[in-house]
Design a protein around this motif. Structure first.
Motif, short mmCIF file in Angstrom:
data_model
loop_
_atom_site.label_atom_id
_atom_site.label_comp_id
_atom_site.label_asym_id
_atom_site.label_seq_id
_atom_site.Cartn_x
_atom_site.Cartn_y
_atom_site.Cartn_z
N LEU A 163 -11.93 -0.97 11.90
CA LEU A 163 -11.18 0.29 12.00
C LEU A 163 -9.98 0.30 11.07
O LEU A 163 -9.68 1.32 10.44
CB LEU A 163 -10.74 0.54 13.43
CG LEU A 163 -11.84 0.95 14.41
CD1 LEU A 163 -11.32 0.93 15.84
CD2 LEU A 163 -12.36 2.34 14.06
N ALA A 164 -9.30 -0.83 10.96
CA ALA A 164 -8.15 -0.92 10.07
C ALA A 164 -8.58 -0.68 8.62
O ALA A 164 -7.93 0.06 7.87
CB ALA A 164 -7.46 -2.27 10.21
N PRO A 170 -3.21 2.66 1.88
CA PRO A 170 -2.01 1.94 1.45
C PRO A 170 -0.85 2.84 1.01
O PRO A 170 0.30 2.51 1.24
CB PRO A 170 -2.51 1.07 0.29
CG PRO A 170 -3.95 0.84 0.61
CD PRO A 170 -4.41 2.14 1.23
N ALA A 171 -1.14 3.97 0.40
CA ALA A 171 -0.05 4.84 -0.08
C ALA A 171 0.53 5.73 1.02
O ALA A 171 1.54 6.40 0.80
CB ALA A 171 -0.57 5.70 -1.23
N ARG A 173 2.50 7.14 4.29
CA ARG A 173 3.83 6.83 4.83
C ARG A 173 3.76 6.37 6.28
O ARG A 173 4.64 5.69 6.75
CB ARG A 173 4.74 8.05 4.77
CG ARG A 173 5.11 8.48 3.39
CD ARG A 173 6.02 9.68 3.40
NE ARG A 173 5.88 10.45 4.64
CZ ARG A 173 6.74 11.34 5.07
NH1 ARG A 173 7.80 11.59 4.39
NH2 ARG A 173 6.55 12.00 6.19
N ARG A 174 2.77 6.76 7.02
CA ARG A 174 2.69 6.48 8.45
C ARG A 174 1.97 5.16 8.71
O ARG A 174 0.80 5.14 9.04
CB ARG A 174 1.97 7.62 9.17
CG ARG A 174 2.72 8.91 9.14
CD ARG A 174 1.94 10.00 9.88
NE ARG A 174 2.63 11.26 9.82
CZ ARG A 174 2.45 12.18 8.88
NH1 ARG A 174 1.57 11.96 7.93
NH2 ARG A 174 3.12 13.29 8.91
N ARG A 175 2.68 4.05 8.58
CA ARG A 175 2.08 2.74 8.86
C ARG A 175 2.31 2.40 10.32
O ARG A 175 3.40 2.56 10.84
CB ARG A 175 2.70 1.67 7.97
CG ARG A 175 2.38 1.89 6.50
CD ARG A 175 2.42 0.65 5.68
NE ARG A 175 1.49 -0.39 6.05
CZ ARG A 175 0.19 -0.40 5.77
NH1 ARG A 175 -0.36 0.60 5.14
NH2 ARG A 175 -0.56 -1.42 6.12
N PHE A 176 1.28 1.94 10.99
CA PHE A 176 1.36 1.54 12.39
C PHE A 176 0.95 0.08 12.52
O PHE A 176 0.10 -0.40 11.77
CB PHE A 176 0.41 2.39 13.26
CG PHE A 176 1.02 3.66 13.75
CD1 PHE A 176 1.28 3.84 15.10
CD2 PHE A 176 1.35 4.68 12.87
CE1 PHE A 176 1.85 5.02 15.56
CE2 PHE A 176 1.92 5.85 13.31
CZ PHE A 176 2.18 6.02 14.67
#
Length: 192
Positions: A163-164, A170-171, A173-176
């Protein structure tokens, strides 16, 4: 009132959460004062007032109102949260946790880092007048054997990795950060 307050920084724990201060916080789910709490807790008004001031300095209680009483001003306060957690980094170093995914230290350290990071981001979001977007997934699973636990953990890790890979941009903004762990489920408490 917050559901959970996370005490961040040693200065908020100056006097610690002594048994009496914990009783005061529990009693202050509803507004109260030193005069109303003293008889309930079996303490003097002066002693309760001292602890209320310290809890207020720590940001764990807040002033609701001031009432003039016979020769003094009664300060009515309430707890700022229903529950209080202490940020794990306040008294330790989480970087020393082992990397064995089946070690309880690893799970505790991951959960502790989650508390620390989410609390900080929640404060920043509130200061900016925004909502912090999060999600949580929790489930109880009954395993027949210890080998089933290992197979489940490996399968879960593989699926999370899939899933990841599928959703990772990568570009963006919403990294979890996604954390999965498991521990024995607490037994339900029997009611008398």
């Amino acid at each position: 009132m917050k559901s959970v307050d996370v005490v961040r920084g040693r200065e908020r724990l100056r006097g610690g959460l002594t048994p009496l201060r914990r009783q005061v916080l529990e009693a202050l789910r509803e507004p109260g004062s030193a005069a109303t709490l003293a008889p309930v807790l079996g303490e003097t008004r002066q002693r309760i007032n001292y602890h209320l001031r310290e809890l207020e300095k720590a940001g764990l209680v807040e002033l609701v109102e001031e009432r003039p009483r016979r020769g003094f001003t009664e300060r009515v306060v309430k707890a700022t949260a229903r529950a209080v957690l202490v940020e794990p980094d306040v008294v330790g170093d989480l970087q020393t946790a082992t990397q064995d995914r089946f070690a309880s230290d690893m799970l505790i350290a991951a959960a502790a880092r989650t508390v620390t990071h989410v609390a900080e981001m929640r404060e920043n979001a509130q200061a900016a007048g925004r909502r912090l977007v999060t999600f949580a997934i929790e489930a109880d699973v009954a395993f027949e054997t210890p080998a089933d636990i290992e197979r489940f953990a490996n399968e879960l890790a593989d699926r999370i990795a899939e899933l990841a890979k599928k959703y990772d941009t990568p570009a963006a903004r919403r990294r979890f950060r996604v954390i999965a762990g498991g521990h024995p489920a607490p037994r339900p408490q029997e009611t008398p």
